[in-house]
Design a protein around this motif. Structure first.
Motif, PDB file in Angstrom:
ATOM      1  N   ARG A  32       0.823  -1.214   0.000  1.00 57.96           N
ATOM      2  CA  ARG A  32       0.000   0.000   0.000  1.00 57.96           C
ATOM      3  C   ARG A  32       0.855   1.261   0.000  1.00 57.96           C
ATOM      4  O   ARG A  32       0.465   2.277  -0.563  1.00 57.96           O
ATOM      5  N   GLN A  33       2.022   1.219   0.625  1.00 59.40           N
ATOM      6  CA  GLN A  33       2.904   2.384   0.639  1.00 59.40           C
ATOM      7  C   GLN A  33       3.446   2.696  -0.753  1.00 59.40           C
ATOM      8  O   GLN A  33       3.810   3.840  -1.037  1.00 59.40           O
ATOM      9  N   LEU A  34       3.497   1.694  -1.607  1.00 58.28           N
ATOM     10  CA  LEU A  34       4.073   1.868  -2.945  1.00 58.28           C
ATOM     11  C   LEU A  34       3.053   2.323  -3.984  1.00 58.28           C
ATOM     12  O   LEU A  34       3.413   2.596  -5.122  1.00 58.28           O
ATOM     13  N   ALA A  42      14.770   1.828   2.492  1.00 63.15           N
ATOM     14  CA  ALA A  42      14.934   2.253   3.883  1.00 63.15           C
ATOM     15  C   ALA A  42      13.721   3.038   4.371  1.00 63.15           C
ATOM     16  O   ALA A  42      13.415   3.031   5.564  1.00 63.15           O
ATOM     17  N   ALA A  43      12.994   3.713   3.461  1.00 64.00           N
ATOM     18  CA  ALA A  43      11.838   4.516   3.849  1.00 64.00           C
ATOM     19  C   ALA A  43      10.559   3.693   3.906  1.00 64.00           C
ATOM     20  O   ALA A  43       9.574   4.105   4.498  1.00 64.00           O
ATOM     21  N   CYS A  44      10.567   2.550   3.278  1.00 62.98           N
ATOM     22  CA  CYS A  44       9.401   1.670   3.250  1.00 62.98           C
ATOM     23  C   CYS A  44       9.435   0.812   4.510  1.00 62.98           C
ATOM     24  O   CYS A  44      10.451   0.228   4.846  1.00 62.98           O
ATOM     25  N   ASP A  48       4.736  -2.870  11.983  1.00 63.09           N
ATOM     26  CA  ASP A  48       5.374  -3.133  13.270  1.00 63.09           C
ATOM     27  C   ASP A  48       6.830  -2.653  13.223  1.00 63.09           C
ATOM     28  O   ASP A  48       7.668  -3.284  12.584  1.00 63.09           O
ATOM     29  N   PRO A  49       7.138  -1.540  13.900  1.00 64.89           N
ATOM     30  CA  PRO A  49       8.506  -1.004  13.853  1.00 64.89           C
ATOM     31  C   PRO A  49       9.535  -1.883  14.561  1.00 64.89           C
ATOM     32  O   PRO A  49      10.734  -1.675  14.405  1.00 64.89           O
ATOM     33  N   ASN A  50       9.100  -2.860  15.326  1.00 67.62           N
ATOM     34  CA  ASN A  50      10.012  -3.734  16.056  1.00 67.62           C
ATOM     35  C   ASN A  50      10.461  -4.957  15.260  1.00 67.62           C
ATOM     36  O   ASN A  50      11.199  -5.788  15.775  1.00 67.62           O
ATOM     37  N   LEU A  51      10.011  -5.065  14.011  1.00 71.28           N
ATOM     38  CA  LEU A  51      10.409  -6.206  13.190  1.00 71.28           C
ATOM     39  C   LEU A  51      11.898  -6.126  12.872  1.00 71.28           C
ATOM     40  O   LEU A  51      12.411  -5.058  12.542  1.00 71.28           O
ATOM     41  N   ARG A  77      21.774   2.225  -2.463  1.00 72.05           N
ATOM     42  CA  ARG A  77      20.443   1.998  -1.898  1.00 72.05           C
ATOM     43  C   ARG A  77      19.629   1.122  -2.843  1.00 72.05           C
ATOM     44  O   ARG A  77      20.079   0.775  -3.921  1.00 72.05           O
ATOM     45  N   ARG A  78      18.410   0.811  -2.432  1.00 72.04           N
ATOM     46  CA  ARG A  78      17.511   0.026  -3.276  1.00 72.04           C
ATOM     47  C   ARG A  78      16.184   0.773  -3.372  1.00 72.04           C
ATOM     48  O   ARG A  78      15.699   1.322  -2.389  1.00 72.04           O
TER      49      ARG A  78
END
Length: 101
Positions: A32-34, A42-44, A48-51, A77-78
């Motif tokens: 969905r972010q894409l 790195a921005a995607c 869950d930020p703890n993954l 980067r990718r």
């Protein structure tokens, strides 16, 4: 080119693989972010930020191998992009139905 990852051709996309890739809530969130355009890997992020990074990398691999995203080198980067055109051509209406569910 070094750093290139294999991506299935449009004709190789399989419905079961795409549905599996989009069946996980975290992978769906990444997809969905894409929708609005390419993102630096790195921005995607998953919801869950703890993954761990390894889990995020696995999510990207599943999405790439299913043909949902492209993951291409851009310097050190990718860049991730949604393969909307390929998915819409191969499975008309599927992506919108899943993303808007």
């Amino acid at each position: 080119m070094p750093g290139d990852l294999p991506h299935p051709e449009r004709s190789e996309l399989q419905l079961v693989d795409v549905l599996f890739a989009l069946s996980d809530p975290e992978r769906l969130a990444i997809t969905r972010q894409l929708v609005d355009g390419p993102l630096d890997m790195a921005a995607c992020h998953a919801t869950d930020p703890n993954l761990p990074k390894s889990t995020k990398s696995h999510f990207m691999k599943v999405l790439r191998e299913a043909g949902v995203i492209r993951n291409e080198p851009n310097g050190r980067r990718r860049i991730l992009t949604l393969r909307r055109e390929d998915l819409d051509e191969r499975f008309p209406g599927l992506l919108d139905a899943v993303l808007n569910a």
